[in-house]
Design a protein around this motif. Structure first.
Motif, PDB file in Angstrom:
ATOM      1  N   UNK A  70      20.751  12.144  49.184  1.00 53.14           N
ATOM      2  CA  UNK A  70      19.548  12.068  50.007  1.00 53.14           C
ATOM      3  C   UNK A  70      18.509  11.221  49.313  1.00 53.14           C
ATOM      4  N   UNK A  71      17.596  10.728  50.116  1.00 52.06           N
ATOM      5  CA  UNK A  71      16.438  10.011  49.600  1.00 52.06           C
ATOM      6  C   UNK A  71      15.229  10.832  49.994  1.00 52.06           C
ATOM      7  N   UNK A  72      14.451  11.246  48.997  1.00 51.31           N
ATOM      8  CA  UNK A  72      13.244  12.016  49.251  1.00 51.31           C
ATOM      9  C   UNK A  72      12.017  11.142  49.112  1.00 51.31           C
ATOM     10  N   UNK A  73      10.898  11.778  48.862  1.00 43.97           N
ATOM     11  CA  UNK A  73       9.624  11.055  48.786  1.00 43.97           C
ATOM     12  C   UNK A  73       9.390  10.389  47.432  1.00 43.97           C
ATOM     13  N   UNK A  74      10.212  10.695  46.442  1.00 42.13           N
ATOM     14  CA  UNK A  74      10.113   9.998  45.166  1.00 42.13           C
ATOM     15  C   UNK A  74       9.588  10.819  44.008  1.00 42.13           C
ATOM     16  N   UNK A  75       9.250  12.066  44.237  1.00 47.25           N
ATOM     17  CA  UNK A  75       8.743  12.908  43.147  1.00 47.25           C
ATOM     18  C   UNK A  75       9.829  13.552  42.312  1.00 47.25           C
ATOM     19  N   UNK A  76      11.059  13.577  42.806  1.00 47.21           N
ATOM     20  CA  UNK A  76      12.175  14.179  42.073  1.00 47.21           C
ATOM     21  C   UNK A  76      12.172  15.700  42.073  1.00 47.21           C
ATOM     22  N   UNK A  77      11.329  16.301  42.894  1.00 39.65           N
ATOM     23  CA  UNK A  77      11.205  17.764  42.877  1.00 39.65           C
ATOM     24  C   UNK A  77      12.508  18.464  43.241  1.00 39.65           C
ATOM     25  N   UNK A  78      13.145  18.052  44.330  1.00 39.62           N
ATOM     26  CA  UNK A  78      14.386  18.719  44.732  1.00 39.62           C
ATOM     27  C   UNK A  78      15.522  18.436  43.759  1.00 39.62           C
ATOM     28  N   UNK A  79      15.589  17.239  43.192  1.00 38.44           N
ATOM     29  CA  UNK A  79      16.645  16.948  42.222  1.00 38.44           C
ATOM     30  C   UNK A  79      16.521  17.846  40.994  1.00 38.44           C
ATOM     31  N   UNK A  80      15.318  17.992  40.458  1.00 34.49           N
ATOM     32  CA  UNK A  80      15.122  18.881  39.314  1.00 34.49           C
ATOM     33  C   UNK A  80      15.409  20.334  39.686  1.00 34.49           C
ATOM     34  N   UNK A  81      14.994  20.706  40.873  1.00 38.21           N
ATOM     35  CA  UNK A  81      15.185  22.083  41.323  1.00 38.21           C
ATOM     36  C   UNK A  81      16.657  22.412  41.514  1.00 38.21           C
ATOM     37  N   UNK A  82      17.391  21.526  42.191  1.00 32.07           N
ATOM     38  CA  UNK A  82      18.820  21.777  42.396  1.00 32.07           C
ATOM     39  C   UNK A  82      19.566  21.812  41.073  1.00 32.07           C
ATOM     40  N   UNK A  83      19.215  20.943  40.135  1.00 33.48           N
ATOM     41  CA  UNK A  83      19.858  20.966  38.813  1.00 33.48           C
ATOM     42  C   UNK A  83      19.605  22.315  38.134  1.00 33.48           C
ATOM     43  N   UNK A  84      18.379  22.804  38.205  1.00 37.40           N
ATOM     44  CA  UNK A  84      18.044  24.094  37.589  1.00 37.40           C
ATOM     45  C   UNK A  84      18.776  25.242  38.279  1.00 37.40           C
ATOM     46  N   UNK A  85      18.756  25.259  39.614  1.00 33.53           N
ATOM     47  CA  UNK A  85      19.421  26.336  40.347  1.00 33.53           C
ATOM     48  C   UNK A  85      20.925  26.335  40.099  1.00 33.53           C
ATOM     49  N   UNK A  86      21.536  25.168  40.104  1.00 35.39           N
ATOM     50  CA  UNK A  86      22.984  25.076  39.890  1.00 35.39           C
ATOM     51  C   UNK A  86      23.379  25.484  38.480  1.00 35.39           C
ATOM     52  N   UNK A  87      22.511  25.237  37.514  1.00 34.51           N
ATOM     53  CA  UNK A  87      22.794  25.656  36.136  1.00 34.51           C
ATOM     54  C   UNK A  87      22.766  27.176  36.007  1.00 34.51           C
ATOM     55  N   UNK A  88      22.005  27.840  36.884  1.00 37.60           N
ATOM     56  CA  UNK A  88      21.859  29.297  36.817  1.00 37.60           C
ATOM     57  C   UNK A  88      22.937  30.032  37.608  1.00 37.60           C
ATOM     58  N   UNK A  89      23.653  29.344  38.485  1.00 40.60           N
ATOM     59  CA  UNK A  89      24.669  30.006  39.290  1.00 40.60           C
ATOM     60  C   UNK A  89      24.911  29.265  40.583  1.00 40.60           C
ATOM     61  N   UNK A  90      25.795  29.803  41.409  1.00 40.64           N
ATOM     62  CA  UNK A  90      26.119  29.102  42.640  1.00 40.64           C
ATOM     63  C   UNK A  90      24.939  29.039  43.607  1.00 40.64           C
TER      64      UNK A  90
END
Length: 184
Positions: free
Chosen positions: A126-146
């Motif tokens: 996906x292409x978001x608005x450019x802040x990287x918020x969802x990319x950082x968030x998904x990386x953090x959530x995925x590291x913690x579990x499914x």
């Protein structure tokens, strides 16, 4: 041309494509497909979003979800999102970038995340608005579990290939007015 310049060009085209179909009555079909895509998750904690600009509206689906629902809250530049519990009756206040957030900041951890976007491609990026918020968030959530990340968009937002870099997180699926597309 740098990746930032390439993404900026792609964003301009994506804003125009989304704006062209916004308000065309396609939300209802997409919402029905989103409801069906979420059904296998039952009452799992869900995060949606309160739409801004010309984003497709997931609120009716969020309101009918049988489990806890949260919305994203921006904590600051360069940080992952937090999620605060939301109900249709929740008092809202103005948050960053014009997004409304619950007045009571009760945090929650989603198992399924509905992700807004400007554009997407057949690879599940996906292409978001450019802040990287969802990319950082998904990386953090995925590291913690499914966690399952489902993009929500109009068909018109699909691009042949969105520009990506090493920080971009792919989505597990994308829901549009045509249905669910699974990637992972």
């Amino acid at each position: 041309m740098s990746i930032d310049q390439i993404k900026a060009e792609a964003r301009r085209a994506a804003f125009a494509a989304r704006k062209a179909v916004f308000g065309s009555g396609r939300d209802a079909a997409a919402q029905a497909h989103l409801t069906a895509a979420l059904a296998p998750f039952g009452a799992a904690p869900l995060s949606g979003y309160l739409p801004i600009r010309t984003e497709i509206d997931p609120v009716p689906v969020m309101a009918s979800h049988p489990g806890p629902v949260g919305v994203p809250v921006i904590l600051g530049a360069g940080q992952p999102l937090d999620f605060h519990l939301w109900t249709p009756e929740a008092a809202l206040v103005e948050g960053p970038f014009g997004a409304k957030v619950p007045a009571e900041g009760v945090t929650m951890a989603p198992r399924v995340v509905i992700v807004p976007m400007l554009a997407f491609d057949a690879r599940g990026y996906r292409l978001g608005y450019g802040g990287g918020f969802y990319d950082r968030t998904l990386a953090r959530l995925r590291a913690a579990g499914p966690v399952t990340a489902l993009g929500f968009a109009f068909d018109a937002q699909e691009q042949a290939e969105v520009p990506t870099d090493q920080f971009d997180q792919p989505l597990d699926g994308i829901v549009t007015e045509s249905g669910l597309r699974l990637y992972c």
